[in-house]
Scaffold this active site. Sequence first.
Site, PDB file in Angstrom:
ATOM      1  N   TYR A  49      72.684   1.767  -2.799  1.00  0.00           N
ATOM      2  CA  TYR A  49      72.093   1.907  -4.138  1.00  0.00           C
ATOM      3  C   TYR A  49      72.071   0.576  -4.874  1.00  0.00           C
ATOM      4  CZ  TYR A  49      72.082   7.031  -3.872  1.00  0.00           C
ATOM      5  OH  TYR A  49      71.828   8.330  -3.530  1.00  0.00           O
ATOM      6  N   ARG A  81      78.151  19.774  -5.073  1.00  0.00           N
ATOM      7  CA  ARG A  81      77.352  19.913  -6.300  1.00  0.00           C
ATOM      8  C   ARG A  81      77.361  21.350  -6.842  1.00  0.00           C
ATOM      9  NH1 ARG A  81      71.953  16.671  -5.786  1.00  0.00           N
ATOM     10  NH2 ARG A  81      73.384  15.028  -5.201  1.00  0.00           N
ATOM     11  N   ARG A  98      74.331  20.612 -20.737  1.00  0.00           N
ATOM     12  CA  ARG A  98      73.462  19.439 -20.631  1.00  0.00           C
ATOM     13  C   ARG A  98      72.459  19.328 -21.780  1.00  0.00           C
ATOM     14  NH1 ARG A  98      72.487  16.373 -16.273  1.00  0.00           N
ATOM     15  NH2 ARG A  98      71.238  15.252 -17.807  1.00  0.00           N
ATOM     16  N   ASP A 144      80.122  11.424 -10.594  1.00  0.00           N
ATOM     17  CA  ASP A 144      79.026  10.961  -9.752  1.00  0.00           C
ATOM     18  C   ASP A 144      79.597   9.987  -8.737  1.00  0.00           C
ATOM     19  OD1 ASP A 144      75.840  10.837  -9.689  1.00  0.00           O
ATOM     20  OD2 ASP A 144      76.661   8.875  -9.180  1.00  0.00           O
ATOM     21  N   ARG A 161      73.196  21.751 -12.001  1.00  0.00           N
ATOM     22  CA  ARG A 161      71.992  22.377 -12.547  1.00  0.00           C
ATOM     23  C   ARG A 161      71.700  23.789 -12.070  1.00  0.00           C
ATOM     24  NH1 ARG A 161      68.975  20.626 -16.357  1.00  0.00           N
ATOM     25  NH2 ARG A 161      69.507  18.537 -17.030  1.00  0.00           N
TER      26      ARG A 161
END
Lengths: 345, 345
Positions: free
Chosen positions: B149, B24, B37, B73, B28
């Site tokens: 998931y 990652r 974003r 992702d 962010r």
Amino acid sequence: MQNPRVLNALHLRPTDRTPVWFMRQAGRSLPEYRKVRERHSLLEICRIPEVCAEVTLQPVRRLGVDAAILFADIMLPLIALGLDLDIVEGVGPVVARPVREANDVRALRPLEPEDVQFVADDIHATLETLAGAVPLIGFSGAPFTLASYLVEGKPSRDFLMTKRLMYARPDIWEELMSHLGRIVAAYLRAQAEAGVQALQIFDSWVGALSLDDYLRYVQPYTRMLFDGIADLAVPVIHFGTGTSSLLEAMRDVGGDGIGIDWRIPLEVAWQRIGRDRAIQGNLDPLVLLGPWEVVERESRAILDRAGGRPGHIFNVGHGIHPQTDPDQLQRLVELVHGYEPVKGA
Amino acid sequence: MQNPRVLNALHLRPTDRTPVWFMRQAGRSLPEYRKVRERHSLLEICRIPEVCAEVTLQPVRRLGVDAAILFADIMLPLIALGLDLDIVEGVGPVVARPVREANDVRALRPLEPEDVQFVADDIHATLETLAGAVPLIGFSGAPFTLASYLVEGKPSRDFLMTKRLMYARPDIWEELMSHLGRIVAAYLRAQAEAGVQALQIFDSWVGALSLDDYLRYVQPYTRMLFDGIADLAVPVIHFGTGTSSLLEAMRDVGGDGIGIDWRIPLEVAWQRIGRDRAIQGNLDPLVLLGPWEVVERESRAILDRAGGRPGHIFNVGHGIHPQTDPDQLQRLVELVHGYEPVKGA
């Protein structure tokens, strides 16, 4: 004691049957418990000795387990200190004002025996009702696990605030953990003095840490706790989940028995811990939501791995899920008690 | 390839510096990513090749890491199939209609190369911008992690629905996992054919299972996946968290390198995996929220444990936290690149 299996196992003495009890055996999986909960909150039950005794005994009566565990919560010593802390259904402990600053830590006062007189009353009432049928286990959260709830303010997946405090403010962390070590020691002492025959220390979330972090930020304070109760004449079970890499470090701190979860094969864990300690575990509690054939298969695999050696206490690797069918639990107790290890295995 | 360190390490060849990248790393924690974003959602970025390339390159430029990982992702192959699935900020993947019945599984169709043409376009654009500076890593979630998931419908702590399906309906489970194995294989193949130089398979949540359950319910399908991509000429990293007891089983399935989290000391893991595989890890990403002295101490401990042996790729043990200061990451890259193992250690 009519049924000393759990105590014998903790002393590594042979038992006629493998002893078995379940973490959170008194709780939502039992209809008779849910009935009590219609009238009383979790914390109310802890404050009314007859109700606490009743709830503690429910699984002993229904399931035939080899131990009772006092109905309580791992956070109870902190609640007893007057912290604004609630056990929220389906969530877990929620702390109104998280502890993150030096002042928050200093505001925590020591635990005095009178703070937990109600727990002593619970224990007296429960022992009277139990009448020596099976041992009564007392318990508490360990310093790290209590600290994690205090710092996060609620259950956490990653323990971000806890780790940040630990890394960034080791001075505050040390004060918090030392303080919690003393509080937990005083709380366990009060339970032993009230008559519980064994104790379990729940360091449930310590598996979130690396070994280095455990050794640096947790072990000294858990050691302080064990030192503080070393004179008590009751055996202690030291439990955590996800502790595959921490087993030796946890054993070194203390525990007549080490409680493990399903993430490590039992015989691998026992070998690493050493055969001079008892071992408790390690069925995945969610297996109990599956069909009986799976429960049987996975439970037998655990019993085979223990090989009938003295010192194995069968248990789940974490608390029973509320949706568990109690018939499944009862049948599992029968399976464990009926198990005969294969000779020569 | 101007900087082949990661590829060399995956082939156990010596490198001038220990290679380092961060799971990652594009995300962010970088202000330049947060700026993108403001205009595009996560899934939009994945659908606009120039933006995807830009975001993928941001950490390479700023941090000097030895690999780029395609911005995407782990759920992308399922999104590409048209599943109603969103990546919710601060939550994770949320599936509108969880997959729990045989019909739900049958409704999943095979993945065709045209479904992921947009990912191929992303890869082409990224490779062009990268111009051979560092290798580009493609990735996917592994069948179990994707299944968890799909079945839960959202991130889970205990994987209750997943385990229940696994135990109670092994027939549906087998169909689901076989299907996911084929989907993931087709997706990774499409990425390799588009030109990525390495692949990572994220079985992020497999550490929730016991070894027996992994062997029975997961390993056959992960093996099917590895068999399905065995002919690809790119090295593969096989990653999971909390896998202390699963390392040998994961290695047996496949992976030129095994990715581990911080819950096991690196040299213990490497010894168990075997020195004929590369190892990737294993700093707790939350250490990066602490002061530099702690980052330095814990990172050096990992480097000392790797001992400068060929085959170590420095990384975090799980994705970088959004609150991480990029300066801390940059300094860590410098530390890793500047590290000289103690001779004779």
